[in-house]
Design a protein around this motif. Structure first.
Motif, short mmCIF file in Angstrom:
data_model
loop_
_atom_site.label_atom_id
_atom_site.label_comp_id
_atom_site.label_asym_id
_atom_site.label_seq_id
_atom_site.Cartn_x
_atom_site.Cartn_y
_atom_site.Cartn_z
N GLY A 131 -2.53 7.03 6.90
CA GLY A 131 -1.55 5.94 6.85
C GLY A 131 -1.33 5.31 8.21
O GLY A 131 -1.25 4.08 8.33
N PHE A 191 0.83 9.67 0.67
CA PHE A 191 1.46 9.21 1.92
C PHE A 191 2.96 9.07 1.70
O PHE A 191 3.41 8.47 0.72
CB PHE A 191 0.85 7.88 2.34
CG PHE A 191 1.46 7.32 3.60
CD1 PHE A 191 1.19 7.88 4.83
CD2 PHE A 191 2.30 6.21 3.55
CE1 PHE A 191 1.73 7.35 6.00
CE2 PHE A 191 2.85 5.68 4.70
CZ PHE A 191 2.56 6.26 5.92
N ASP A 234 6.56 7.87 3.58
CA ASP A 234 7.29 7.20 4.66
C ASP A 234 8.60 6.71 4.04
O ASP A 234 8.69 5.60 3.54
CB ASP A 234 6.48 6.03 5.24
CG ASP A 234 7.16 5.41 6.44
OD1 ASP A 234 8.25 5.87 6.82
OD2 ASP A 234 6.59 4.46 7.02
N SER A 284 -4.54 3.29 9.15
CA SER A 284 -4.68 2.06 8.36
C SER A 284 -3.68 1.01 8.81
O SER A 284 -3.99 -0.19 8.87
CB SER A 284 -4.49 2.37 6.87
OG SER A 284 -3.19 2.89 6.63
N CYS A 285 -2.47 1.44 9.18
CA CYS A 285 -1.47 0.49 9.70
C CYS A 285 -1.94 -0.11 11.02
O CYS A 285 -1.85 -1.32 11.23
CB CYS A 285 -0.13 1.20 9.87
SG CYS A 285 1.19 0.13 10.53
N GLN A 339 -1.07 11.56 6.24
CA GLN A 339 -0.18 10.82 7.14
C GLN A 339 -0.98 10.13 8.25
O GLN A 339 -0.69 8.99 8.64
CB GLN A 339 0.84 11.76 7.76
CG GLN A 339 1.79 12.44 6.77
CD GLN A 339 2.62 11.48 5.96
OE1 GLN A 339 2.36 11.30 4.77
NE2 GLN A 339 3.57 10.84 6.60
N TRP A 344 0.82 -1.21 0.00
CA TRP A 344 0.00 0.00 0.00
C TRP A 344 0.86 1.27 0.00
O TRP A 344 0.51 2.27 -0.60
CB TRP A 344 -0.91 0.04 1.23
CG TRP A 344 -1.79 -1.17 1.37
CD1 TRP A 344 -2.05 -2.13 0.45
CD2 TRP A 344 -2.50 -1.56 2.55
NE1 TRP A 344 -2.89 -3.10 0.95
CE2 TRP A 344 -3.18 -2.76 2.25
CE3 TRP A 344 -2.64 -1.01 3.81
CZ2 TRP A 344 -3.99 -3.41 3.18
CZ3 TRP A 344 -3.43 -1.65 4.73
CH2 TRP A 344 -4.10 -2.85 4.43
N ALA A 345 2.00 1.20 0.69
CA ALA A 345 2.80 2.41 0.88
C ALA A 345 4.01 2.51 -0.04
O ALA A 345 4.47 3.63 -0.32
CB ALA A 345 3.27 2.48 2.34
N LEU A 376 -2.14 3.98 -0.68
CA LEU A 376 -1.65 5.04 0.20
C LEU A 376 -0.69 5.97 -0.52
O LEU A 376 -0.73 7.20 -0.33
CB LEU A 376 -0.96 4.42 1.41
CG LEU A 376 -1.84 4.02 2.60
CD1 LEU A 376 -1.01 3.34 3.67
CD2 LEU A 376 -2.56 5.23 3.17
N GLU A 377 0.19 5.41 -1.35
CA GLU A 377 1.10 6.25 -2.14
C GLU A 377 0.31 7.23 -3.01
O GLU A 377 0.69 8.40 -3.14
CB GLU A 377 1.96 5.37 -3.04
CG GLU A 377 3.06 4.60 -2.35
CD GLU A 377 3.84 3.77 -3.34
OE1 GLU A 377 5.01 4.12 -3.62
OE2 GLU A 377 3.28 2.79 -3.87
N THR A 411 6.10 9.70 11.49
CA THR A 411 5.23 9.79 10.32
C THR A 411 4.49 11.13 10.28
O THR A 411 4.33 11.74 9.22
CB THR A 411 4.23 8.62 10.33
OG1 THR A 411 4.95 7.39 10.44
CG2 THR A 411 3.38 8.61 9.07
#
Length: 815
Positions: free
Chosen positions: A331, A131, A133, A334-335, A328, A112-113, A126-127, A303
């Motif tokens: 993200g 987002f 990270d 969701s994590c 952010q 996702w990221a 997410l990207e 983050t």
């Protein structure tokens, strides 16, 4: 591995180390098989990869390097969990958890990221939202922290970490220098993770590495200052975890912030980790190495720092700072939902069918042995010693491995145990089988109402014959008691134990110990009498004399066999410490907070102390045998054995107690042709009142507020074993204790300990340290004194035992 092994107890260090190695194997194997495919394969709607299973790297060196680099991220996320759940999770259960993290939870969230970062495109959902990270504050660290939190909520805390109705108990690490080494190695790895996340060696790499170092240093300094402020000392764990939290915090944004911002981010990360560690303790969540505060707390903050400190032109997401902050947060949430929710659900189900936590017994002996059978000769020796200390079962023996140094020690230890067991067998049998007659009778007619079965054994009457019998029929008033004093019923009804003459059904007479108390139940009033046949006690004393003589002969045999003196003294030191009261016993005493310390000297000084609770009282004794060496150490063991025998026989009258003990030790010393004697203090505590007797070192009372009272015991007794009769020298003194008051007992090894210039530590310095630390707990007061004593003596060798006992009043009692 170094960090977690050092922060946990040595009995679990092998288990902790092998879990880290298993993390590496499991994570790389699963990441190669399908984790890489889930994370970096062709995306299905930005949620999961669908290609590159069992990835082939032979034809593409860049792919090989990228795969290996990302596999290390997967291993890192997985191994975060091992430290949090250390010392209580079954090894097979941990393998299941590691497989879940590295094979499913990490790759899917990573997709996702990060899917497409190798091609510099945004594919994961997410990207696509924007987002950011950079190197994994959330993808790696927060994810590992969420999984750790869910795991701890399933398996619970370590045994003894959060005692009922008591403050949390800190479980100290076994090797902090090893943990510091681990932290330093992690710093090196972090430079590679953050610097390498550019995926190319460009001009950004040096500044990224500098930002990483600055944040780690700031986190360490900030956490250290918070710890110093709260605890008045820099805790090693705070410095270690503060630096790691700073590194976690900068990981997400080290490529888009300035150097001053890196310092701020790292410092806040260290403070967050310190505060979060306190919150977890308050919520009774037992994180063995503070993995959750470091990785989850630092990861969430790092983050968020992307939006708060990141330079928009470097972020290049096209979002405003407010919208970037919202992305952010999405993200982070969701994590948390994915990692915590899935882990908790699957582990909850698994735990129902396959319990994931080891048994209490396995946890007590340590996971090295229970999970991996990693035993040694030393382990066997100390395991038997620990079992004897816990159970007082002297029949246990240490396995003897011939032709080894430890085997020789074990053999001699078993010989000493044989002698001790033989000496104590008869006395122990008497203590176990002796039961008091408990009789209730009316007031004022003195007619018996009830009698327990032991009354039948002692007096010979049946239970029915006791009913309505006059209590005088069981007692002979015409015969003087053992102390040549007529004891009538009027005196018998007074508080205390009295020695009288009992009458059996066959007319025989026997010595009897009696205690009678008045009892009220509603409108009724009656007496309860406890009567003990003490005729066997005198026989037991003779048996104890012979047993002590046998121990003396054993000592002579050991010397005749030319056993090395160091091995003899080592056995004696171990026996000295083995027989000391354990923390679990002291924690059962609700009125008092007690903390003891005993360190045998190189030549063994013969110190000892003991605490025995019975009914609503607590008996405390502390003693010191003159001289040094094996003879003094063995004599101290004799004294402790005799004291325990007398106390467990409910012999609490100080004058009779010290008189019997003195005659026992005096006769034994005469047989040994020795000039030894000892000073001994007895403290009888009951509901805030402390009765002192026996001659010993000054007793220090630290009143709440820091005021010091020094009590000289010179007039309360006489050295034990120096004279055949000391009864006329025994007196007692009563002290009222209030909440917060502390009583400090010690042997002469503390005030007489000298530094390199020959200056003794002294009573005045001891009192000064006690006055400065009166608000601390008993354990903290004890630690402060021992620390100051070591600062005084530095590297000087101790030639006398160091013994310290701190007793602190907890409750309020009406006087």
């Amino acid at each position: 591995m170094c960090l977690e092994s050092g922060l946990t107890r040595s009995k679990n260090s092998i288990n902790v180390a092998i879990k880290n190695l298993a993390d590496l194997g499991i994570s790389i194997a699963l990441f190669w098989a399908f984790g890489y495919a889930f994370m970096f394969g062709t995306s299905v709607l930005g949620w999961i990869g669908s290609s590159d299973f069992f990835v082939h790297v032979e034809a593409t060196p860049r792919l090989a390097a990228f795969f290996l680099f990302q596999a290390m991220f997967c291993s890192t996320a997985t191994t975060i969990v091992s430290g949090a759940v250390a010392e209580r999770m079954k090894f097979p259960a941990y393998l299941i958890l590691a497989s879940l993290v590295s094979g499913l939870i990490y790759p899917l969230f990573g997709h996702w990221a990060w899917n497409g970062i190798d091609l510099d495109v945004s594919v994961g959902w997410l990207e696509q939202l924007g987002f950011v990270d950079f190197a994994g504050s959330t993808v790696v660290h927060s994810l590992g922290g969420w999984v750790s939190l869910a795991s701890l909520m399933i398996i619970g805390s370590r045994t003894g970490r959060f005692p009922d109705h008591l403050p949390p108990r800190k479980i100290h690490g076994s090797n902090l220098p090893l943990s510091v080494l681990g932290a330093m190695l992690l710093w090196i790895g972090w430079l590679g993770f953050n610097g390498g996340s550019t995926l190319t060696l460009n001009e950004q790499v040096p500044s990224i590495i500098v930002h990483t170092v600055l944040a780690g240093i700031a986190g360490m300094m900030a956490a250290g200052m918070v710890s110093w402020y709260r605890c008045q000392l820099p805790e090693v764990e705070s410095l270690i975890n503060g630096s790691l939290a700073g590194l976690v915090s900068i990981t997400a944004c080290c490529h888009v912030v300035t150097s001053p911002a890196s310092v701020i981010i790292g410092a806040i990360g260290g403070i967050i980790a310190t505060l979060m560690s306190n919150w977890l303790e308050r919520w009774q969540i037992d994180d063995a190495v503070d993995a959750i505060p470091v990785h989850l707390g630092g990861g969430i903050w790092g983050t968020l720092a992307v939006a708060l400190f990141g330079q928009p032109e470097l972020l290049d997401t096209g979002l405003s700072p407010v919208i970037q902050l919202g992305v952010q947060v999405i993200g982070i949430l969701s994590c948390g939902i994915w990692a915590f929710g899935l882990t908790y659900l699957l582990l909850f189900i698994t735990n129902r069918f396959l319990p994931m936590r080891v048994s209490i017994e396995a946890e007590q002996i340590g996971l090295n042995v229970s999970e991996h059978r990693a035993k040694t000769e030393i382990c066997d020796l100390f395991q038997v010693m620990e079992a004897q200390a816990q159970t007082q079962d002297l029949s246990l023996r240490v396995p003897v491995e011939p032709f080894t140094q430890v085997g020789q020690i074990a053999q001699r230890y078993n010989q000493v145990m044989d002698a001790l067991e033989e000496a104590l067998t008869r006395t122990d049998a008497i203590v176990r089988t002796a039961m008091d007659a408990i009789i209730t009778f009316t007031k004022p007619q003195l007619k018996i109402v009830t009698a327990n079965p032991s009354a039948k054994e002692i007096f010979g009457y049946s239970i029915n014959e006791f009913i309505s019998m006059d209590i005088h029929q069981l007692l002979d008033w015409s015969t003087p008691a053992a102390d040549d004093t007529d004891i009538g019923m009027e005196r018998l009804l007074k508080v205390g134990r009295h020695e009288i003459i009992g009458c059996r059904v066959d007319g025989s007479r026997f010595p009897l110990e009696a205690t009678v108390v008045e009892t009220k139940s509603g409108q009724d009033c009656f007496y309860t009498g406890t009567f003990r046949d003490i005729s066997e006690r005198k026989k037991a004393q003779a048996d104890l004399f012979r047993a002590n003589q046998e121990i003396t002969k054993l000592n002579e045999r050991l010397k005749a066999e030319n056993l090395r003196l160091s091995a003899e003294l080592d056995v004696t030191r171990r026996l000295q410490q083995m027989l000391l009261p354990k923390e679990a016993e002291l924690n059962q005493i609700t009125d008092l907070e007690i903390s003891g310390f005993m360190e045998p000297a190189t030549e063994v000084g013969g110190d000892y102390y003991d605490i025995l609770p019975y009914r609503d009282r607590v008996q405390i004794s502390i003693g010191d045998v003159t001289g040094h060496g094996l003879e003094s150490g063995v004599l101290s063991l004799m004294v402790q054995t005799a004291v325990r025998t007398l106390l467990e026989s409910n012999q609490t009258d100080p004058k009779q107690f010290l008189d019997i003990l003195n005659r026992t030790i005096y006769q034994n010393i005469q047989r040994m042709n020795s000039d030894k004697n000892l000073t001994l203090a007895l403290l009888d505590y009951q509901k805030g009142i402390l009765n002192l007797s026996g001659q010993h070192e000054e007793i220090i009372v630290v009143r709440a507020g820091g005021h010091i009272e020094r009590i000289d015991t010179i007039d309360l007794g006489f050295p034990i074993g120096l004279d055949a009769d000391i009864a006329d020298f025994v007196a007692h003194l009563q002290v009222q204790l209030n909440p917060g008051d502390a009583v400090v007992l010690y042997t002469d090894g503390i005030p007489e300990a000298e530094n390199a210039q020959g200056i003794p530590y002294g009573i005045e310095r001891l009192c000064q340290i006690l006055s400065q630390n009166w608000q601390q707990s008993a354990a903290e007061i004890r630690q402060a004194v021992i620390y100051d004593l070591r600062q005084h003596i530095q590297a000087q060798q101790l030639y006398d035992d160091i013994t310290l006992l701190v007793i602190k009043q907890r409750k309020i009692f009406e006087v």
